[in-house]
Enzyme design. Structure first.
Site, mmCIF file in Angstrom:
data_model
loop_
_atom_site.group_PDB
_atom_site.id
_atom_site.type_symbol
_atom_site.label_atom_id
_atom_site.label_comp_id
_atom_site.label_asym_id
_atom_site.label_seq_id
_atom_site.Cartn_x
_atom_site.Cartn_y
_atom_site.Cartn_z
ATOM 1 N N GLY A 123 -15.254 14.551 -7.833
ATOM 2 C CA GLY A 123 -15.657 15.257 -6.636
ATOM 3 C C GLY A 123 -14.161 15.168 -6.122
ATOM 4 O O GLY A 123 -13.461 14.720 -6.616
ATOM 5 N N SER A 175 -22.389 10.737 -0.674
ATOM 6 C CA SER A 175 -21.496 9.622 0.171
ATOM 7 C C SER A 175 -21.767 9.988 1.507
ATOM 8 O O SER A 175 -23.121 10.368 1.945
ATOM 9 C CB SER A 175 -20.318 10.485 0.927
ATOM 10 O OG SER A 175 -19.591 10.409 1.463
ATOM 11 N N ASP A 190 -13.247 22.030 -16.233
ATOM 12 C CA ASP A 190 -12.635 22.188 -15.003
ATOM 13 C C ASP A 190 -14.693 22.491 -14.598
ATOM 14 O O ASP A 190 -14.711 23.115 -15.241
ATOM 15 C CB ASP A 190 -12.628 23.610 -14.414
ATOM 16 C CG ASP A 190 -12.390 23.670 -13.569
ATOM 17 O OD1 ASP A 190 -12.697 23.820 -12.593
ATOM 18 O OD2 ASP A 190 -12.005 24.959 -13.505
ATOM 19 N N LEU A 191 -15.102 21.152 -14.312
ATOM 20 C CA LEU A 191 -16.432 21.370 -13.202
ATOM 21 C C LEU A 191 -16.199 22.605 -12.377
ATOM 22 O O LEU A 191 -17.785 22.694 -11.987
ATOM 23 C CB LEU A 191 -16.798 20.115 -13.409
ATOM 24 C CG LEU A 191 -17.168 19.259 -14.739
ATOM 25 C CD1 LEU A 191 -17.606 17.924 -14.035
ATOM 26 C CD2 LEU A 191 -17.726 19.742 -15.835
ATOM 27 N N TYR A 199 -17.173 19.472 2.994
ATOM 28 C CA TYR A 199 -17.551 17.996 2.101
ATOM 29 C C TYR A 199 -18.501 17.710 2.226
ATOM 30 O O TYR A 199 -19.817 17.206 1.596
ATOM 31 C CB TYR A 199 -16.447 17.075 2.243
ATOM 32 C CG TYR A 199 -16.780 15.581 1.937
ATOM 33 C CD1 TYR A 199 -16.490 15.778 0.550
ATOM 34 C CD2 TYR A 199 -16.892 14.767 2.048
ATOM 35 C CE1 TYR A 199 -16.816 14.833 -0.560
ATOM 36 C CE2 TYR A 199 -16.901 13.970 1.971
ATOM 37 C CZ TYR A 199 -16.684 13.640 0.205
ATOM 38 O OH TYR A 199 -17.041 11.862 0.198
ATOM 39 N N GLY A 230 -10.690 6.711 -9.544
ATOM 40 C CA GLY A 230 -11.294 6.451 -8.747
ATOM 41 C C GLY A 230 -13.003 6.243 -9.278
ATOM 42 O O GLY A 230 -12.557 5.079 -10.155
ATOM 43 N N ILE A 231 -13.778 6.376 -8.627
ATOM 44 C CA ILE A 231 -14.623 5.594 -8.811
ATOM 45 C C ILE A 231 -14.993 5.664 -10.602
ATOM 46 O O ILE A 231 -15.715 5.369 -11.353
ATOM 47 C CB ILE A 231 -16.368 6.065 -8.188
ATOM 48 C CG1 ILE A 231 -15.738 5.258 -6.650
ATOM 49 C CG2 ILE A 231 -17.596 5.918 -8.428
ATOM 50 C CD1 ILE A 231 -16.335 6.236 -5.219
ATOM 51 N N LYS A 236 -22.279 16.957 -0.278
ATOM 52 C CA LYS A 236 -22.996 15.312 0.367
ATOM 53 C C LYS A 236 -24.242 15.189 -0.544
ATOM 54 O O LYS A 236 -24.887 15.172 -0.362
ATOM 55 C CB LYS A 236 -22.164 14.975 -0.128
ATOM 56 C CG LYS A 236 -20.733 14.428 -0.803
ATOM 57 C CD LYS A 236 -20.988 13.773 -1.926
ATOM 58 C CE LYS A 236 -19.256 13.812 -2.459
ATOM 59 N NZ LYS A 236 -19.640 13.349 -3.905
#
Length: 266
Positions: A72, A112, A42-43, A154, A13-14, A158
């Site tokens: 994320g 986000s 593993d965050l 979610y 992804g990003i 954010k």
């Protein structure tokens, strides 16, 4: 002189687009992800964050010029807050000594435009108070009520992250250390995380109703990577605490033209 960056979520992804852009410019990148990165960690756990920070610092020789936190998830579960909020804020805090060793340290995180959506106030406050156990418990309570309510995990993660950026950016730790800290809030980015939602006309219509993007519609990950790289470059000297909505106009569509009147005299 080439700069050294730590990029989380670098395997997809990003994060992958950002790491690729930096490497293409000759910078050194230490990626952090569950797998497929220089540092596999593993965050979602305190131990995992501490381990990731220690190994990243070791690989950089103790000097980090830029941290870009992209890792994320958007799952309707309590773990979302652990990764999206604590996995960012605790890791950045652990990397502060290495950032302070740089001549031009910078940091940016991925928030986000979902931060503008409805949130669970108790969940946001638990995160901002640093109580991960309470945040996980509240997140799991929401998840137990079904995916629609569980989704609040979610946007709440954010919202909390963008608020933390505003608080931390002007503190002695960050501004006092000469480190610009900011966030980028994407709209609908075409990544593996959104592929399932966008795969059907019904799913795409639901996404577009929540995230209207009149400018150029859904965006590639590279559109966010370019902004993240600028924010963490030496060219950014004074931007602090901002959540920049790189979202095809979704923020302007949803909030309209007046976001300043909160400070007008009654």
């Amino acid at each position: 002189m080439p700069r050294t960056y730590v990029v989380t979520g670098s395997a997809s992804g990003i994060g992958a687009a950002t790491a690729e852009l930096l490497r293409g410019r000759g910078e050194t990148v230490v990626g952090i992800d569950l797998q497929g990165a220089e540092v596999e960690a593993d965050l979602s756990t305190p131990a995992g964050r501490a381990d990731a920070a220690a190994r990243a610092i070791a690989r950089t020789g103790g000097v980090v010029d830029g941290v870009i936190a992209c890792a994320g998830i958007s799952a309707p579960i309590g773990k979302t807050m652990s990764i999206n909020f604590f996995g960012v804020t605790e890791l950045l805090t652990a990397l502060l000594p290495a950032l302070r060793a740089s001549e031009a340290p910078r940091a940016a995180v991925v928030s986000s435009m979902a931060s503008l959506q409805p949130v669970d106030a108790a969940l946001v406050e638990a995160a901002l108070s640093g109580d991960e156990a309470a945040a996980l418990a509240r997140g799991d309570e929401l998840a137990a009520q079904g995916p629609e309510v569980g989704y609040l995990n979610y946007p709440s993660s954010k919202r909390a992250l963008s608020r933390w950026v505003r608080r931390a950016s002007i503190s002695e730790d960050w501004a006092g250390s000469g480190i610009p800290l900011n966030a980028v809030a994407p709209g609908t980015v075409i990544t593996p995380m959104t592929a399932g939602l966008l795969a059907t006309p019904e799913g795409a219509a639901m996404v577009d109703a929540a995230v209207p993007m009149p400018l150029n519609h859904h965006q590639p990950a590279s559109s966010i990577a370019e902004l993240l790289v600028w924010l963490t470059s030496p060219a950014n000297t004074h931007m602090a605490g901002q959540t920049i909505y790189c979202d095809g106009g979704a923020d302007a569509t949803l909030r309209g033209d007046d976001i300043w009147s909160w400070n007008d005299a009654a």
